[in-house]
Write an enzyme that holds these catalytic residues in place. Structure first.
Site, PDB file in Angstrom:
ATOM      1  N   ASP A  17       0.634  -1.038   0.011  1.00 42.80           N
ATOM      2  CA  ASP A  17       0.255  -0.273   0.018  1.00 42.80           C
ATOM      3  C   ASP A  17       0.831   0.887   0.039  1.00 42.80           C
ATOM      4  O   ASP A  17       1.358   1.700   0.825  1.00 42.80           O
ATOM      5  CB  ASP A  17      -1.188   0.050   1.151  1.00 42.80           C
ATOM      6  CG  ASP A  17      -1.792   1.077   1.380  1.00 42.80           C
ATOM      7  OD1 ASP A  17      -2.624   1.500   0.516  1.00 42.80           O
ATOM      8  OD2 ASP A  17      -1.706   2.075   1.827  1.00 42.80           O
ATOM      9  N   GLU A  47       1.126  -0.760  -4.979  1.00 42.23           N
ATOM     10  CA  GLU A  47      -0.426   0.437  -5.320  1.00 42.23           C
ATOM     11  C   GLU A  47       0.664   1.700  -5.421  1.00 42.23           C
ATOM     12  O   GLU A  47       0.713   2.018  -3.957  1.00 42.23           O
ATOM     13  CB  GLU A  47      -1.411   0.342  -3.892  1.00 42.23           C
ATOM     14  CG  GLU A  47      -2.509   1.356  -4.157  1.00 42.23           C
ATOM     15  CD  GLU A  47      -2.516   1.966  -3.395  1.00 42.23           C
ATOM     16  OE1 GLU A  47      -3.446   3.269  -3.413  1.00 42.23           O
ATOM     17  OE2 GLU A  47      -1.723   2.759  -2.440  1.00 42.23           O
TER      18      GLU A  47
HETATM   19  C1  GLC Z   1      -3.876   3.498  -0.285  1.00 46.06           C
HETATM   20  C2  GLC Z   1      -5.212   3.353  -0.422  1.00 46.06           C
HETATM   21  C3  GLC Z   1      -6.655   4.237   0.170  1.00 46.06           C
HETATM   22  C4  GLC Z   1      -5.456   4.828   1.664  1.00 46.06           C
HETATM   23  C5  GLC Z   1      -4.136   5.031   1.354  1.00 46.06           C
HETATM   24  C6  GLC Z   1      -3.889   5.636   2.635  1.00 46.06           C
HETATM   25  O1  GLC Z   1      -4.487   4.654  -1.701  1.00 46.06           O
HETATM   26  O2  GLC Z   1      -5.843   2.120  -1.320  1.00 46.06           O
HETATM   27  O3  GLC Z   1      -7.320   3.650   0.954  1.00 46.06           O
HETATM   28  O4  GLC Z   1      -6.287   5.664   2.044  1.00 46.06           O
HETATM   29  O5  GLC Z   1      -3.532   4.167   0.815  1.00 46.06           O
HETATM   30  O6  GLC Z   1      -3.468   3.740   3.719  1.00 46.06           O
END
Ligand code: GLC
Length: 647
Positions: free
Chosen positions: A288, A330
């Site tokens: 993430d 991500e």
């Molecule tokens: C990623 C997640 C999101 C979250 C962010 C911070 O983008 O998908 O939902 O708010 O990380 O952890």
């Protein structure tokens, strides 16, 4: 064989240090570990050395790290070791055309991890071979960013079960050929995580886990070039912690503390977590918010070189100790930065296995709104080439908001004013634009930049919510076709299509999202409704909305599994046919090409027959339907929102 002499020497020393952790293993297993270590040592070292190599304790760190990997492998349950072997042999498993992801909040889908067992047949029916279980690790009480404010990385949140429940569920899914993905939040942990608690109490060891400052001097200097992720509810990137009296780097919310990855202790901690979770049976880590992992003064502190090195090293750790595991990055960033999450140059194909194709998602919505594919064709056509050992994670909706990541250059190249177009998209999807079919909400309006991101479920953004409320069957028909078009596009692009829970039965916005005090401050809960099992019960009735969607998506997914051109190792080529309403993509393959043709409008469109012949399709059949027939004037007809997979 390790090429660089320095790495060779380090490897030899590491190997000597592993005698003890590997001693308990049978000779065959020891050899296997050593072979994997040898095979990936250079990737590991090449990732770590630029970040930690100048430290006097670098070799000791390497030995601690590889010792942890050896212990992790020794503790790995037999069925997972068997899976490791399988994947040593079939390392392209996650690229296979049969891969289909299903993404859900465990609590919203089934209450608990144990509850998911009741729906395994449902997952099979959709064709899921990969499930992303959301919000399952222990997060802070109260507001927690949808579970992304972790207080214990290795412990399942008691609200959804136990580690044993996770292990049991992973095994049950594995038996069905389905891989489990979970989030690993690399950029930050909760302010209530024991590391942060210790730092707040002044423990020097743990203060080094975070970026903290005695005063505003450095935060102000950084702030000059930093954007804001949540300008609305968490402006700025630093928070004064009253307890320690220090300013803390908090990119996201005030209670999400950014980890300091320049400290190798953080790296070691996370590797231990990865080993623990992988040994419970997790097969995919969704890493993430990785773009933010490294900070550099005078920059936006995103996508820094060190991030790619660190991710390459983490990837190498998994390949050595838990080879069945793959990493998904991500990173919602520009194409040139994004491509580096797969690895380019010296890191080619070594950084992550999977990454989200944010641009495909954005361009889908952009074309739907403008009824014009020129921007989509341009933006996706300009995308850098990917290594052949990766897979995109393709999606039309997810749990997050949609930011209009349309590059200025792309917009200008097709004659659009970039700012005006982004603004139009926000208006359109929040239903403010006259004649819009969509019903979404604004997220994080930033008056400084004019940026307005959008929330809303697929069905609501595609017009199904409004159509059903108005009892307008014509409009509902179109909305259903839009939803199926989106799924055909993500399934036909090449990569793992990720179906977001509820989209397969047309769940609309959860208008009561703010009733839950834990969610009330975050309007993304608008598109995180609870699963509607009674609606899902209608999925076999082809006359129902749920039945048409579920049946349609199932058809797309089963067809995909039987279409070798969609193996992710093959390139996706975007064809510019000059047609402003159609999006056309080509996947070349030794058995013959696959041409995907998508009509992004509610009008009938025609594609010239010579486009087909130009790619070698002389007598094409449509894998998704029965067509196509060439019209008398040599065109292929596409109905409203039509999609063809021609081969
Ligand atoms: C990623 C997640 C999101 C979250 C962010 C911070 O983008 O998908 O939902 O708010 O990380 O952890």
């Amino acid at each position: 064989m390790i090429r660089a002499p320095e790495a060779r020497a380090r490897h030899a020393a590491v190997l000597a240090s592993l005698a003890e952790p590997l001693a308990a293993l049978p000779a065959g297993e020891r050899q296997l570990f050593e072979a994997r270590l040898l095979r990936r040592f250079e990737d590991l070292h090449d990732g770590l050395e630029p970040v930690y190599g100048q430290r006097p304790d670098y070799q000791a760190f390497l030995e601690r790290l590889t010792g942890a990997l050896a212990r992790g492998w020794s503790a790995r349950p037999e069925p997972l070791k068997a899976l490791d072997l399988e994947r040593d042999l079939a390392s392209d498993w996650f690229q296979h055309e049969s891969m289909v992801g299903y993404v859900f909040y465990v609590e919203r889908f089934a209450g608990t991890l144990a509850g998911v067992h009741e729906h395994l047949d449902y997952l099979d029916e959709i064709g899921a071979t990969y499930v992303h279980l959301m919000k399952i690790m222990q997060a802070r009480d109260g507001e927690n960013d949808g579970g992304y404010a972790i207080t214990d990385y290795s412990r399942v949140d008691p609200a959804v079960g136990t580690n044993a429940d996770l292990e049991t569920l992973c095994a049950a899914l594995r038996d069905r050929g389905t891989s489990v993905c979970i989030d690993l939040v690399l950029n930050h942990c909760a302010r209530e995580h024991p590391w942060a608690e210790a730092a707040r109490a002044g423990d020097a060891h743990y203060l080094d886990y975070f970026h903290t400052f005695p005063d505003r001097a450095l935060p102000d200097a950084y702030e000059r070039t930093l954007p804001e992720v949540f300008p609305d509810f968490a402006p700025g990137n630093f928070t004064l912690d009253e307890r320690s009296g220090r300013w803390v780097w908090t990119t996201f919310n005030a209670w999400q503390w950014d980890l300091d990855w320049s400290n190798p202790a953080v790296f070691l901690e996370i590797v231990e977590v990865m080993l623990t979770l992988a040994n419970l049976g997790v097969e995919v880590f969704r890493l993430d918010a990785v773009a933010f992992m490294w900070k550099r003064l005078g920059t936006d502190s995103q996508n820094q070189e060190e991030v790619y090195d660190l991710l390459q090293a983490l990837r190498a750790c998994s390949r050595i100790a838990t080879p069945a595991v793959v990493h998904k990055a991500e990173a919602i960033v520009s194409p040139d930065d994004l491509i580096r999450y797969f690895g380019v140059g010296r890191r080619h194909g070594k950084v992550s296995n999977v990454a989200y194709h944010n641009s495909l998602m954005v361009q889908f919505w952009s074309s739907l709104a403008s009824r014009d594919t020129r921007l989509m064709t341009r933006a996706l056509g300009e995308f850098p080439k990917t290594p052949s050992n990766i897979a995109w994670g393709t999606y039309v909706r997810c749990h997050d908001d949609i930011g209009w990541a349309v590059a200025d250059d792309d917009a200008k190249a097709v004659g659009l004013d970039p700012f005006a177009h982004r603004s139009f998209l926000s208006d359109f999807y929040t239903g403010e634009f006259a004649g819009s079919f969509a019903n979404g909400g604004v997220f994080q309006y930033n008056p400084g930049t004019g940026d307005r991101r959008v929330n809303g479920s697929l069905a609501s953004l595609a017009g199904l919510g409004e159509a059903l409320a108005a009892n307008d069957t014509g409009a509902a028909d179109l909305a259903i076709e839009r939803i199926l078009l989106g799924h055909a596009l993500i399934a036909g692009f090449g990569g793992i299509p990720l179906i977001y829970m509820g989209d397969e039965i047309g769940l609309t916005n959860d208008e009561a999202w703010a009733d839950d005090p834990e969610h009330a401050s975050d309007s993304r809960w608008l598109h995180r409704p609870a699963m509607d099992w009674s609606r899902a019960g209608e999925r076999h009735d082809p006359s129902s909305v749920a039945g048409r969607l579920f049946g349609g998506i199932r058809h797309i997914v089963t067809t995909r599994a039987d279409t070798p051109q969609l193996h992710a190792s093959h390139d996706t080529e975007i064809l510019d046919t000059g047609h402003p309403r159609l999006f056309v993509l080509l996947r070349r393959h030794p058995i013959g090409p696959l041409l995907g043709v998508y009509n992004l409008t509610e009008g009938t469109q025609w594609l010239r027959g010579d486009v087909l012949r130009g790619v070698g399709l002389l007598h094409p059949g449509d894998r998704l339907g029965t067509g196509p027939t060439l019209t008398a004037d040599d065109h292929v007809e596409l109905p409203p929102y039509g999609r063809l997979w021609l081969s």
